[in-house]
Design an enzyme around this catalytic site. Structure first.
Site, mmCIF file in Angstrom:
data_model
loop_
_atom_site.group_PDB
_atom_site.id
_atom_site.type_symbol
_atom_site.label_atom_id
_atom_site.label_comp_id
_atom_site.label_asym_id
_atom_site.label_seq_id
_atom_site.Cartn_x
_atom_site.Cartn_y
_atom_site.Cartn_z
ATOM 1 N N HIS A 24 3.269 20.284 8.301
ATOM 2 C CA HIS A 24 2.362 21.036 7.427
ATOM 3 C C HIS A 24 3.010 22.315 6.909
ATOM 4 C CE1 HIS A 24 -1.234 18.563 7.435
ATOM 5 N NE2 HIS A 24 -0.961 18.280 8.690
ATOM 6 N N ASP A 26 5.736 21.605 4.348
ATOM 7 C CA ASP A 26 6.507 21.186 3.153
ATOM 8 C C ASP A 26 5.829 21.629 1.860
ATOM 9 O OD1 ASP A 26 4.480 19.193 3.357
ATOM 10 O OD2 ASP A 26 5.848 17.535 2.818
ATOM 11 N N ALA A 88 -0.180 4.925 10.351
ATOM 12 C CA ALA A 88 0.221 5.317 11.702
ATOM 13 C C ALA A 88 1.024 6.609 11.709
ATOM 14 C CB ALA A 88 1.027 4.193 12.338
ATOM 15 N N GLY A 89 1.223 7.210 10.552
ATOM 16 C CA GLY A 89 1.926 8.491 10.523
ATOM 17 C C GLY A 89 3.422 8.376 10.354
ATOM 18 N N SER A 91 4.709 7.089 7.410
ATOM 19 C CA SER A 91 4.928 7.077 5.967
ATOM 20 C C SER A 91 5.141 5.701 5.369
ATOM 21 C CB SER A 91 6.115 7.972 5.591
ATOM 22 O OG SER A 91 5.805 9.291 5.896
ATOM 23 N N SER A 92 4.216 4.803 5.674
ATOM 24 C CA SER A 92 4.285 3.482 5.060
ATOM 25 C C SER A 92 4.128 3.595 3.540
ATOM 26 C CB SER A 92 3.199 2.576 5.632
ATOM 27 O OG SER A 92 1.916 3.146 5.443
ATOM 28 N N SER A 93 3.346 4.557 3.080
ATOM 29 C CA SER A 93 3.153 4.673 1.626
ATOM 30 C C SER A 93 4.424 5.148 0.946
ATOM 31 C CB SER A 93 1.971 5.589 1.303
ATOM 32 O OG SER A 93 2.154 6.861 1.871
ATOM 33 N N GLU A 121 2.142 9.365 -5.392
ATOM 34 C CA GLU A 121 1.224 9.379 -4.234
ATOM 35 C C GLU A 121 0.055 10.326 -4.490
ATOM 36 O OE1 GLU A 121 2.694 9.035 -0.353
ATOM 37 O OE2 GLU A 121 0.705 9.383 0.501
ATOM 38 N N ASP A 133 8.151 13.194 2.904
ATOM 39 C CA ASP A 133 8.228 11.775 3.271
ATOM 40 C C ASP A 133 9.076 10.992 2.274
ATOM 41 O OD1 ASP A 133 6.403 12.739 5.048
ATOM 42 O OD2 ASP A 133 4.679 11.679 4.198
HETATM 43 C C1 GLA Z 1 2.024 13.956 5.284
HETATM 44 C C2 GLA Z 1 2.485 14.380 3.888
HETATM 45 C C3 GLA Z 1 3.732 15.254 3.979
HETATM 46 C C4 GLA Z 1 3.530 16.415 4.959
HETATM 47 C C5 GLA Z 1 2.961 15.916 6.285
HETATM 48 C C6 GLA Z 1 2.607 17.044 7.209
HETATM 49 O O1 GLA Z 1 2.968 13.132 5.889
HETATM 50 O O2 GLA Z 1 2.763 13.245 3.094
HETATM 51 O O3 GLA Z 1 4.077 15.729 2.696
HETATM 52 O O4 GLA Z 1 2.716 17.414 4.393
HETATM 53 O O5 GLA Z 1 1.807 15.112 6.094
HETATM 54 O O6 GLA Z 1 3.754 17.731 7.610
#
Ligand code: GLA
Length: 305
Positions: A24, A26, A88-89, A91-93, A121, A133
């Site tokens: 949190h 970027d 799941a965190g 970054s599949s997208s 996105e 990501d």
């Molecule tokens: C998601 C967003 C990123 C980043 C993170 C938190 O993955 O896509 O740009 O802000 O949350 O660090």
């Protein structure tokens, strides 16, 4: 990379990512330390009358269409396969969009591709995500994490030590970012809410300390910084959940685990743990949740070495 005539069949492949530290920050122009990982999405397509997608995972169409618009390409019929679990965190997208981008426009500069996928996105979801990501998926390097300055977009490969295993633990709380207060947190931090800024400032300091500790192979310090990052995300940025907190604390107590924290946007999703490689198997058994063991990988726009 060779450019191909537009209009024919294409294939692209891109990795998911972990974020070692720098959460949190970027979208506020901070520094982050993600790594591309050895879990990939492949997209294959050809021009069609309208956009369509065939995939075991729902919801890809909006992303693909948005990437297509950003890249200025005509509608495509796309088939997707992936071992990057969705929601799941990891970054599949981003993996899906960068896979399509590299398939459709392999000639692009990786940084421009990452920027186009970030915009796509944001358009597809309404979530004002940062660039971390997409950047890691496009330009990460095997054997390394990526120290990325989100203000200048300057980046540097940071060797990732062999001795550490990267464990991504599924909390079981799956979510779409659009259903979370992500935008709200971003607004609060941009409005200089003191508690939110305390997280941002302390997290950026931790990124630099983490890189220094990795270089010295001081894994106890690396772990201490992960724990501090979790506490800050939990208490100051308020993006954790009770389930995730319990999982993180369980991870902290397992032999060989240097540290763990909530990873990515939060509000559920995954926990990242850095574990002594020799203890990785025991850790996976002891944590009692599904674990993905990840290795670093090359980004989609990095030529094979
Ligand atoms: C998601 C967003 C990123 C980043 C993170 C938190 O993955 O896509 O740009 O802000 O949350 O660090």
């Amino acid at each position: 990379m060779e450019s191909r005539p537009a209009g024919g069949p294409w294939t692209g492949r891109a990795p998911g990512r972990v974020n070692l530290i720098g959460e949190h920050v970027d979208y506020l122009g901070g520094v982050v330390l993600p790594a591309a990982i050895d879990k990939h999405t492949t997209a294959a397509g050809h021009p069609g009358a309208s956009w369509s997608v065939e995939s075991l995972v729902q919801g890809g169409l909006a992303y693909l269409q948005a990437v297509g618009e950003e890249l200025g390409v005509a509608p495509q019929v796309v088939a997707v396969t992936s071992d990057v679990p969705p929601k799941a965190g990891i970054s599949s997208s981003a993996a899906l969009m960068v896979a399509a981008a590299v398939g459709l426009r392999p000639d692009l500069d990786g940084m421009d591709a990452a920027r186009a996928c970030q915009r796509a996105e944001q358009k597809a979801t309404g979530v004002q995500v940062g660039i971390m990501d997409q950047f890691a998926s496009a330009l990460g390097q095997r054997g390394h994490a990526m120290l990325l300055d989100c203000t200048t977009l300057e980046y540097q490969a940071v060797p990732f030590p062999e001795e550490l295993a990267i464990a991504v633990i599924d909390s079981g709380e799956h979510r779409s970012l659009a259903d979370t207060p992500y935008n709200e947190r971003r607004r609060e931090a941009e409005a200089f809410d003191p508690r939110r800024r305390r997280h941002v400032d302390s997290e950026i300091a931790r990124v630099h300390a983490f890189v220094y500790a990795l270089g010295r192979r001081d894994f106890n310090e690396v772990g201490r910084l992960l724990k501090q990052s979790h506490a800050s995300l939990r208490d100051d940025f308020e993006v954790s959940t009770p389930t995730v907190d319990a999982l993180v604390e369980k991870a902290w107590g397992i032999a060989g685990c240097y540290g763990a924290r909530i990873m990515g946007a939060g509000f559920g999703g995954s926990v990242l743990a850095l574990v002594d490689r020799a203890e990785a198997k025991n850790f996976a058994m002891a944590i009692g949740r599904p674990v993905l063991m990840c290795a670093t990988a090359d980004g989609a726009y990095v030529a094979p070495r």
